[in-house]
Motif scaffolding. Structure first.
Motif, mmCIF file in Angstrom:
data_model
loop_
_atom_site.group_PDB
_atom_site.id
_atom_site.type_symbol
_atom_site.label_atom_id
_atom_site.label_comp_id
_atom_site.label_asym_id
_atom_site.label_seq_id
_atom_site.Cartn_x
_atom_site.Cartn_y
_atom_site.Cartn_z
ATOM 1 N N LEU A 1 0.841 -1.192 0.000
ATOM 2 C CA LEU A 1 0.000 0.000 0.000
ATOM 3 C C LEU A 1 0.874 1.240 0.000
ATOM 4 O O LEU A 1 2.040 1.191 0.364
ATOM 5 N N GLY A 2 0.300 2.344 -0.394
ATOM 6 C CA GLY A 2 1.009 3.603 -0.281
ATOM 7 C C GLY A 2 1.380 4.230 -1.605
ATOM 8 O O GLY A 2 1.416 5.442 -1.731
ATOM 9 N N HIS A 3 1.667 3.414 -2.618
ATOM 10 C CA HIS A 3 2.071 3.964 -3.907
ATOM 11 C C HIS A 3 1.020 3.736 -4.980
ATOM 12 O O HIS A 3 1.110 4.306 -6.066
ATOM 13 N N VAL A 4 0.034 2.919 -4.700
ATOM 14 C CA VAL A 4 -1.000 2.610 -5.679
ATOM 15 C C VAL A 4 -2.294 2.289 -4.942
ATOM 16 O O VAL A 4 -2.270 1.733 -3.851
ATOM 17 N N THR A 5 -3.414 2.688 -5.541
ATOM 18 C CA THR A 5 -4.711 2.323 -4.982
ATOM 19 C C THR A 5 -5.074 0.924 -5.457
ATOM 20 O O THR A 5 -4.987 0.622 -6.653
ATOM 21 N N GLY B 1 -7.559 6.991 -0.120
ATOM 22 C CA GLY B 1 -8.163 5.660 -0.085
ATOM 23 C C GLY B 1 -7.198 4.605 -0.603
ATOM 24 O O GLY B 1 -6.671 4.715 -1.700
ATOM 25 N N ALA B 2 -6.969 3.573 0.193
ATOM 26 C CA ALA B 2 -6.052 2.505 -0.211
ATOM 27 C C ALA B 2 -6.746 1.453 -1.055
ATOM 28 O O ALA B 2 -6.123 0.775 -1.865
ATOM 29 N N TYR B 3 -8.041 1.264 -0.856
ATOM 30 C CA TYR B 3 -8.828 0.303 -1.609
ATOM 31 C C TYR B 3 -10.097 0.982 -2.086
ATOM 32 O O TYR B 3 -10.766 1.656 -1.317
ATOM 33 N N CYS B 4 -10.422 0.818 -3.338
ATOM 34 C CA CYS B 4 -11.687 1.346 -3.843
ATOM 35 C C CYS B 4 -12.371 0.242 -4.631
ATOM 36 O O CYS B 4 -11.805 -0.272 -5.605
ATOM 37 N N PRO B 5 -13.582 -0.188 -4.233
ATOM 38 C CA PRO B 5 -14.280 -1.193 -5.005
ATOM 39 C C PRO B 5 -14.494 -0.754 -6.442
ATOM 40 O O PRO B 5 -14.673 0.422 -6.726
ATOM 41 N N ARG B 6 -14.507 -1.749 -7.323
ATOM 42 C CA ARG B 6 -14.656 -1.487 -8.744
ATOM 43 C C ARG B 6 -16.003 -0.843 -9.027
ATOM 44 O O ARG B 6 -17.029 -1.323 -8.557
#
Length: 263
Positions: free
Chosen positions: A17-21, A257-262
């Motif tokens: 985590l940290g460089h890409v969602t 946001g580290a995770y975003c649902p599709r």
């Protein structure tokens, strides 16, 4: 998103985590999904899940009960019937983590036995000690989502003096429970619960200030896909909310946001 904790550890699978969602692909194994994308057969669920993987999903989330407003609860046995065959088949064929969207201990345990590595609990701020101990013992990751009440009553609980501070405070209580029981921060994901016991304006405020959730020092999950607050703003119905969804996700990413649902 800058974080002071380790990258997510989902039963030994490490997601940086940290460089890409990261993207969570959602497979609704239900006949009553609010967005109309429910899959009723095993083949349909598997086909759609594999499509999401090909399109770049980092996690596949499997759900067997609708959480749309005023949705009725499904018996654990029916939920198990819907999701476990899908999880078992996917666990044999994909390498990315599988999440199960459930707040029922029995369903979560069966899913973890079948190969899931993340439990996505929409009642995270009401979570039981027994549920957390099970997650700890399986060394799984857990999504703690903010909600007051349940899908049949949550519309009555959208009363806040300060939506940002109150959501953070209630999530912090659950994060602390996880830590006390022995679930490490590298296994905890927090979700502000967009659309759950929030008005359209409160949802927009949470997205605008999503970076405030970094105070919890956990990965952040943002789920906005085709939710009614977007329709409220655009004055459109659910099938026409894809671009509005994309806009909310883009803002969420800029806010950490580290995770975003599709979408």
């Amino acid at each position: 998103m800058k974080r002071s904790v380790l990258d997510l550890n989902a039963r030994g699978t490490i997601l940086s985590l940290g460089h890409v969602t990261r993207i969570m692909g959602i497979v609704n194994c239900t006949p009553d999904s609010f967005s109309g994308d429910g899959k009723l057969s095993l083949d349909a669920c598997l086909h759609y899940a594999r499509k999401l993987v090909r399109e770049g999903a980092d996690i596949i989330d499997i759900g067997g009960e609708s959480t749309r407003p005023k949705a009725l609860s499904v018996a654990p046995e029916e939920e198990i019937r819907r999701v476990i065959p899908v999880i078992k088949a996917l666990a044999r064929n994909i390498k990315i983590p599988i999440s199960v969207d459930t707040y029922k201990l029995k369903v979560a345990r069966c899913a973890l036995d079948a190969g899931a590595s993340i439990v996505n609990n929409v009642k995270g701020t009401q979570i039981s000690t027994g549920f957390l101990k099970m997650v700890r013992d399986y060394e799984a990751s857990i999504v703690i989502m903010h909600m007051r009440g349940d899908p049949t009553t949550m519309h009555r609980h959208a009363h806040y003096k300060n939506i940002i501070s109150e959501v953070i405070k209630e999530l912090q209580i659950s994060v602390d429970k996880c830590l006390e029981i022995g679930i490490k921060k590298e296994r905890i994901i927090v979700d502000p619960g967009i659309g759950f016991a929030k008005t359209p304006d409160q949802n927009l405020m949470l997205i605008k200030h999503l970076n405030q959730l970094n105070k919890l020092q956990c990965a952040i999950l943002l789920g906005t896909s085709r939710k009614s607050f977007i329709g409220h703003v655009l004055q459109q119905d659910t099938p026409k909310l894809l671009m509005g969804t994309a806009a909310t996700v883009a803002v969420g990413i800029t806010q950490g946001g580290a995770y975003c649902p599709r979408p």
